[in-house]
Write a protein that holds these residues in place. Structure first.
Motif, PDB file in Angstrom:
ATOM      1  N   GLU A   1       0.861  -1.173   0.000  1.00 38.14           N
ATOM      2  CA  GLU A   1       0.000   0.000   0.000  1.00 38.14           C
ATOM      3  C   GLU A   1       0.904   1.232   0.000  1.00 38.14           C
ATOM      4  O   GLU A   1       1.461   1.619   1.021  1.00 38.14           O
ATOM      5  CB  GLU A   1      -0.909   0.005   1.227  1.00 38.14           C
ATOM      6  N   LEU A   2       1.068   1.854  -1.153  1.00 44.28           N
ATOM      7  CA  LEU A   2       1.980   2.982  -1.305  1.00 44.28           C
ATOM      8  C   LEU A   2       1.361   4.296  -0.841  1.00 44.28           C
ATOM      9  O   LEU A   2       2.085   5.278  -0.645  1.00 44.28           O
ATOM     10  CB  LEU A   2       2.420   3.106  -2.771  1.00 44.28           C
ATOM     11  N   ALA A   3       0.029   4.341  -0.697  1.00 43.85           N
ATOM     12  CA  ALA A   3      -0.625   5.549  -0.184  1.00 43.85           C
ATOM     13  C   ALA A   3      -1.954   5.129   0.430  1.00 43.85           C
ATOM     14  O   ALA A   3      -2.633   4.240  -0.093  1.00 43.85           O
ATOM     15  CB  ALA A   3      -0.851   6.575  -1.293  1.00 43.85           C
ATOM     16  N   PRO A   4      -2.338   5.762   1.565  1.00 40.63           N
ATOM     17  CA  PRO A   4      -3.617   5.378   2.190  1.00 40.63           C
ATOM     18  C   PRO A   4      -4.827   5.797   1.368  1.00 40.63           C
ATOM     19  O   PRO A   4      -5.896   5.211   1.513  1.00 40.63           O
ATOM     20  CB  PRO A   4      -3.576   6.104   3.532  1.00 40.63           C
ATOM     21  N   LYS A   5      -4.651   6.795   0.499  1.00 40.11           N
ATOM     22  CA  LYS A   5      -5.773   7.272  -0.318  1.00 40.11           C
ATOM     23  C   LYS A   5      -5.288   7.512  -1.746  1.00 40.11           C
ATOM     24  O   LYS A   5      -4.217   8.074  -1.947  1.00 40.11           O
ATOM     25  CB  LYS A   5      -6.362   8.572   0.243  1.00 40.11           C
ATOM     26  N   VAL A   6      -6.086   7.100  -2.710  1.00 40.85           N
ATOM     27  CA  VAL A   6      -5.814   7.457  -4.101  1.00 40.85           C
ATOM     28  C   VAL A   6      -6.273   8.886  -4.332  1.00 40.85           C
ATOM     29  O   VAL A   6      -6.974   9.485  -3.502  1.00 40.85           O
ATOM     30  CB  VAL A   6      -6.533   6.496  -5.067  1.00 40.85           C
ATOM     31  N   LEU A   7      -5.882   9.461  -5.457  1.00 43.13           N
ATOM     32  CA  LEU A   7      -6.289  10.822  -5.780  1.00 43.13           C
ATOM     33  C   LEU A   7      -7.791  10.875  -6.033  1.00 43.13           C
ATOM     34  O   LEU A   7      -8.388   9.912  -6.543  1.00 43.13           O
ATOM     35  CB  LEU A   7      -5.525  11.327  -7.007  1.00 43.13           C
ATOM     36  N   ASP A   8      -8.396  12.008  -5.687  1.00 45.14           N
ATOM     37  CA  ASP A   8      -9.830  12.178  -5.935  1.00 45.14           C
ATOM     38  C   ASP A   8     -10.136  11.988  -7.412  1.00 45.14           C
ATOM     39  O   ASP A   8      -9.432  12.508  -8.286  1.00 45.14           O
ATOM     40  CB  ASP A   8     -10.283  13.570  -5.487  1.00 45.14           C
ATOM     41  N   GLY A   9     -11.222  11.264  -7.683  1.00 43.08           N
ATOM     42  CA  GLY A   9     -11.627  10.995  -9.067  1.00 43.08           C
ATOM     43  C   GLY A   9     -11.196   9.633  -9.555  1.00 43.08           C
ATOM     44  O   GLY A   9     -11.605   9.208 -10.643  1.00 43.08           O
ATOM     45  N   THR A  10     -10.366   8.918  -8.771  1.00 40.65           N
ATOM     46  CA  THR A  10      -9.973   7.559  -9.155  1.00 40.65           C
ATOM     47  C   THR A  10     -11.179   6.622  -9.015  1.00 40.65           C
ATOM     48  O   THR A  10     -11.912   6.683  -8.026  1.00 40.65           O
ATOM     49  CB  THR A  10      -8.832   7.056  -8.265  1.00 40.65           C
ATOM     50  N   ARG A  11     -11.383   5.784 -10.019  1.00 38.84           N
ATOM     51  CA  ARG A  11     -12.507   4.851  -9.975  1.00 38.84           C
ATOM     52  C   ARG A  11     -12.310   3.841  -8.849  1.00 38.84           C
ATOM     53  O   ARG A  11     -11.210   3.300  -8.677  1.00 38.84           O
ATOM     54  CB  ARG A  11     -12.646   4.104 -11.300  1.00 38.84           C
ATOM     55  N   CYS A  12     -13.394   3.591  -8.103  1.00 44.05           N
ATOM     56  CA  CYS A  12     -13.325   2.574  -7.046  1.00 44.05           C
ATOM     57  C   CYS A  12     -13.086   1.192  -7.651  1.00 44.05           C
ATOM     58  O   CYS A  12     -12.286   0.410  -7.139  1.00 44.05           O
ATOM     59  CB  CYS A  12     -14.617   2.562  -6.236  1.00 44.05           C
ATOM     60  N   TYR A  13     -13.793   0.900  -8.748  1.00 45.18           N
ATOM     61  CA  TYR A  13     -13.696  -0.393  -9.411  1.00 45.18           C
ATOM     62  C   TYR A  13     -13.619  -0.153 -10.914  1.00 45.18           C
ATOM     63  O   TYR A  13     -14.155   0.839 -11.436  1.00 45.18           O
ATOM     64  CB  TYR A  13     -14.902  -1.279  -9.073  1.00 45.18           C
ATOM     65  N   THR A  14     -12.979  -1.063 -11.611  1.00 41.20           N
ATOM     66  CA  THR A  14     -12.728  -0.855 -13.040  1.00 41.20           C
ATOM     67  C   THR A  14     -14.015  -0.819 -13.859  1.00 41.20           C
ATOM     68  O   THR A  14     -14.091  -0.134 -14.864  1.00 41.20           O
ATOM     69  CB  THR A  14     -11.817  -1.973 -13.573  1.00 41.20           C
ATOM     70  N   GLU A  15     -15.062  -1.551 -13.440  1.00 45.49           N
ATOM     71  CA  GLU A  15     -16.302  -1.631 -14.218  1.00 45.49           C
ATOM     72  C   GLU A  15     -17.397  -0.767 -13.614  1.00 45.49           C
ATOM     73  O   GLU A  15     -18.582  -1.067 -13.774  1.00 45.49           O
ATOM     74  CB  GLU A  15     -16.770  -3.085 -14.307  1.00 45.49           C
ATOM     75  N   SER A  16     -17.025   0.312 -12.922  1.00 45.43           N
ATOM     76  CA  SER A  16     -18.019   1.158 -12.257  1.00 45.43           C
ATOM     77  C   SER A  16     -17.624   2.618 -12.400  1.00 45.43           C
ATOM     78  O   SER A  16     -16.443   2.959 -12.547  1.00 45.43           O
ATOM     79  CB  SER A  16     -18.132   0.777 -10.779  1.00 45.43           C
ATOM     80  N   LEU A  17     -18.627   3.501 -12.351  1.00 43.88           N
ATOM     81  CA  LEU A  17     -18.377   4.943 -12.371  1.00 43.88           C
ATOM     82  C   LEU A  17     -18.143   5.494 -10.972  1.00 43.88           C
ATOM     83  O   LEU A  17     -17.785   6.669 -10.827  1.00 43.88           O
ATOM     84  CB  LEU A  17     -19.566   5.676 -13.016  1.00 43.88           C
ATOM     85  N   ASP A  18     -18.382   4.685  -9.934  1.00 41.33           N
ATOM     86  CA  ASP A  18     -18.163   5.150  -8.564  1.00 41.33           C
ATOM     87  C   ASP A  18     -16.713   5.606  -8.404  1.00 41.33           C
ATOM     88  O   ASP A  18     -15.785   4.960  -8.912  1.00 41.33           O
ATOM     89  CB  ASP A  18     -18.479   4.037  -7.574  1.00 41.33           C
ATOM     90  N   MET A  19     -16.505   6.738  -7.707  1.00 41.61           N
ATOM     91  CA  MET A  19     -15.164   7.298  -7.596  1.00 41.61           C
ATOM     92  C   MET A  19     -14.784   7.533  -6.141  1.00 41.61           C
ATOM     93  O   MET A  19     -15.640   7.700  -5.258  1.00 41.61           O
ATOM     94  CB  MET A  19     -15.045   8.598  -8.391  1.00 41.61           C
ATOM     95  N   CYS A  20     -13.474   7.523  -5.910  1.00 37.57           N
ATOM     96  CA  CYS A  20     -12.924   7.772  -4.583  1.00 37.57           C
ATOM     97  C   CYS A  20     -12.767   9.277  -4.379  1.00 37.57           C
ATOM     98  O   CYS A  20     -12.186   9.971  -5.229  1.00 37.57           O
ATOM     99  CB  CYS A  20     -11.569   7.089  -4.430  1.00 37.57           C
TER     100      CYS A  20
END
Length: 648
Positions: free
Chosen positions: A112-131
């Motif tokens: 785990e290189l970072a506790p949070k991905v950048l805003d706008g990163t997709r939660c899952y590859t087949e979904s529009l949900d974003m972090c």
């Protein structure tokens, strides 16, 4: 930072106005932007001080790569535990999809290189949900945070699935010495959710053709995910099967082929959603039918290819059953009066516009036969409607642009009702000459008990019979024929009630007699039932839903003499069997009492004459068993509701 004007609601809640939106976290592919506000109260304000929205909701170019992969590769030049690695993204983590987990290429090392991905990163590859801020936020296909709107199977946001069609099938290999491969299925441009499964020794491969005509081939030699004409293809190869998945939409025409590799047959199952690429499109109005004095003009419909943006032959649109050709629209035109100088009204040639005249037909006549096949006819003429709505007949050639509607058609092609005779009853005597009875039913083409059979062809329900044992004792007390019980039973079953679309009492068959000899009793179940015309099924209703007298559910029966003796009746048996037959004959009789409601509300139906058992003195309706000694009058039918039904 600058602040927008405060709303009344914000002042009342002691919040400052929302600030301006921040820059988007991404330039493409869907990012997040935020806005802040400040609490003006010394106490805690209710609500949140930050809000988010999506932004940059445009597709990234293919060379941009995956956003999560970019964040992993940013650590390639940073040593981890004293060593440099090339980091690859770990996607679809079910436990924490918004942490940046990466795997060192060529190793099993996952970090785990970072506790949070950048805003706008997709939660899952087949979904529009974003972090956003380390949390997975729901995003609808309308790119709104918190929206539950989803794409349909055709890829249309909040669509109804009408722009595509499901295609599924299978292919079985046909080994041939003359060819080494074969086509499994052609999947057109724009198709989605493609899935193929091959079971057997053979091998799948792809051929593609872009809209510009460029062809290419992919051998699918190894397991993995790769791009084919900018479409992501997932291929899995096993010893005994192969699986091919393409989420789509396809950016080219794909042809799935099979290469024969073994002596055994292979089976390929496929399923995908194919876009409806040919659709009807309404045209502009044709030129007016007259240059002055009032005319009309119509629209038409043309088949349009959505890929090439051009009009094609109508047959392409007829290929899709989902396509419904729009009806022409009519409007008035050139309503200015013609010049008084010549009073001439120029009529435009018929080949310059879609003509208004149409075929108009009268209602169908009654069928020439109620069963067994008949014909019915109607008249069809070409008519024209003027601006005021007046309809007048015109020459038939003006309507020849459409086929003339038929003037004759077959009707009532089902078989006519037929008599069906049941088995004979036992002889009414155990010695000498007697009588026996049987039930004769009128059965229609559906096998249901009905009316309509000819009385001239009805088999007889009574005949003489001779018992093999001679009589040694003369019969003086009673005649040989035990008239009431057997005749009554035959008569009741013969005149049984048929299930109709109106609630009615339907008696079931009588139970066997409670005794094997002498006088006993029989019971039967009487239900309130109705025929559901749409499903052609029978439904049970509460008893109070049926009108009229309920048929009796219990009756006396006679099973012949006991102990094999010659027939002798006790006074009680005599009363049960015969009663006062003379009184019945004189006091009760059958009479017609109007007609039932029409079986149909339009399009032609029938009404049946109602026959009731009537007390001649009081004129009151009596139980039908009291009229059993009288012959029931024949069934009468008449036609009704002959007007045609409105189109659905």
């Amino acid at each position: 930072s600058s602040r927008t004007a405060r709303s009344e609601e914000d002042r009342e809640s002691l919040w400052d106005a929302w600030g301006s939106w921040s820059e988007c976290s991404r330039t493409c592919g869907g990012g997040a932007s935020y806005s802040l506000r400040r609490c003006l109260s010394s106490k805690t304000c209710e609500g949140r001080n930050i809000r988010y929205r999506t932004c940059s909701n445009v597709d990234c170019p293919p060379e941009a790569g995956d956003f999560r992969a970019q964040q992993c590769s940013a650590h390639n030049d940073v040593k981890y535990q004293g060593q440099l690695y090339e980091w690859l993204p770990i996607s679809n983590d079910p436990d924490n999809p918004c942490s940046l987990k990466c795997q060192a290429r060529g190793t099993a090392l996952v970090v785990e290189l970072a506790p949070k991905v950048l805003d706008g990163t997709r939660c899952y590859t087949e979904s529009l949900d974003m972090c956003i801020s380390g949390l997975c936020q729901i995003v609808g296909c309308d790119h709104q945070l918190g929206s539950a709107v989803k794409e349909d199977n055709c890829g249309v946001c909040n669509g109804d699935g009408s722009t595509c069609r499901l295609v599924r099938g299978h292919y079985k290999s046909q080994l041939s010495a003359s060819k080494l491969d074969d086509t499994v299925v052609a999947i057109p441009y724009g198709s989605r959710q493609v899935r193929l499964v091959l079971k057997g020794p053979d091998h799948l491969y792809l051929e593609t053709k872009t809209l510009q005509g460029v062809k290419s081939e992919n051998t699918l030699s190894t397991t993995g995910s790769f791009l084919v004409e900018n479409s992501s293809v997932d291929f899995q190869k096993f010893p005994d099967k192969e699986i091919l998945r393409i989420s789509g939409p396809l950016t080219a025409d794909f042809t799935i082929k099979i290469h024969y590799a073994g002596a055994a047959d292979s089976l390929v199952q496929f399923i995908f959603y194919q876009p409806i690429i040919h659709r009807w499109r309404e045209t502009d109005f044709f030129p007016c039918s007259a240059s002055c004095g009032g005319g009309y003009q119509l629209t038409s419909a043309e088949c349009f290819d959505l890929r090439s943006n051009r009009v094609v032959a109508d047959q392409y649109c007829h290929y899709y059953p989902e396509n419904i050709k729009p009806k022409p629209k009519l409007q008035e035109c050139n309503l200015d009066p013609c010049p008084a100088s010549d009073g001439y009204k120029q009529i435009m040639p018929y080949d310059l516009y879609h003509p208004l005249p149409r075929w108009e037909s009268t209602p169908w006549t009654a069928c020439s036969s109620s069963c067994g096949g008949g014909i019915q006819s109607r008249s069809v003429s070409c008519v024209e409607e003027d601006i005021q709505g007046h309809i007048s007949p015109v020459e038939e050639w003006k309507c020849m642009y459409t086929p003339k509607t038929p003037v004759v058609q077959p009707c009532n092609i089902f078989d006519c009702p037929k008599w069906l005779a049941q088995e004979w009853s036992p002889c009414t005597v155990t010695c000498g000459q007697g009588l026996r009875y049987r039930v004769v039913l009128c059965i229609d083409h559906r096998g249901m008990h009905t009316g309509g059979c000819s009385t001239k062809t009805k088999p007889h329900i009574k005949e003489e019979c001779v018992a093999p044992t001679p009589c040694y004792k003369p019969k003086e007390k009673l005649p040989v024929e035990a008239k009431l019980p057997w005749y009554k039973q035959a008569q009741e079953l013969d005149e049984g009630t048929a299930i109709s679309e109106e609630p009615s009492f339907i008696p079931e068959a009588w139970s066997p007699c409670s005794v094997t000899c002498g006088v006993g009793s029989q019971i039967r179940l009487v239900k309130c039932q109705v025929l559901l015309s749409f499903s052609q099924s029978v439904a049970d209703l509460p008893i109070d839903e049926c009108e009229g007298p309920k048929p009796v559910s219990q009756r006396v029966c006679y099973s012949g003499p006991c102990s094999g003796e010659a027939t002798e009746y006790t006074p009680e048996e005599t009363q049960v069997l015969y009663g006062s037959m003379q009184e019945f004959d004189e006091l009760y009789d059958w009479e017609y009492d109007g007609f039932t409601e029409c079986s149909e509300s339009c399009g032609g139906g029938v009404q049946e004459a109602v026959v009731t058992c009537l007390n001649k003195q009081t004129r009151e309706i009596a139980d039908e068993t009291l009229c059993v000694s009288s012959r029931r009058p024949p069934q009468l039918l008449k036609a009704c509701s002959l007007d045609p039904c409105p189109p659905r």
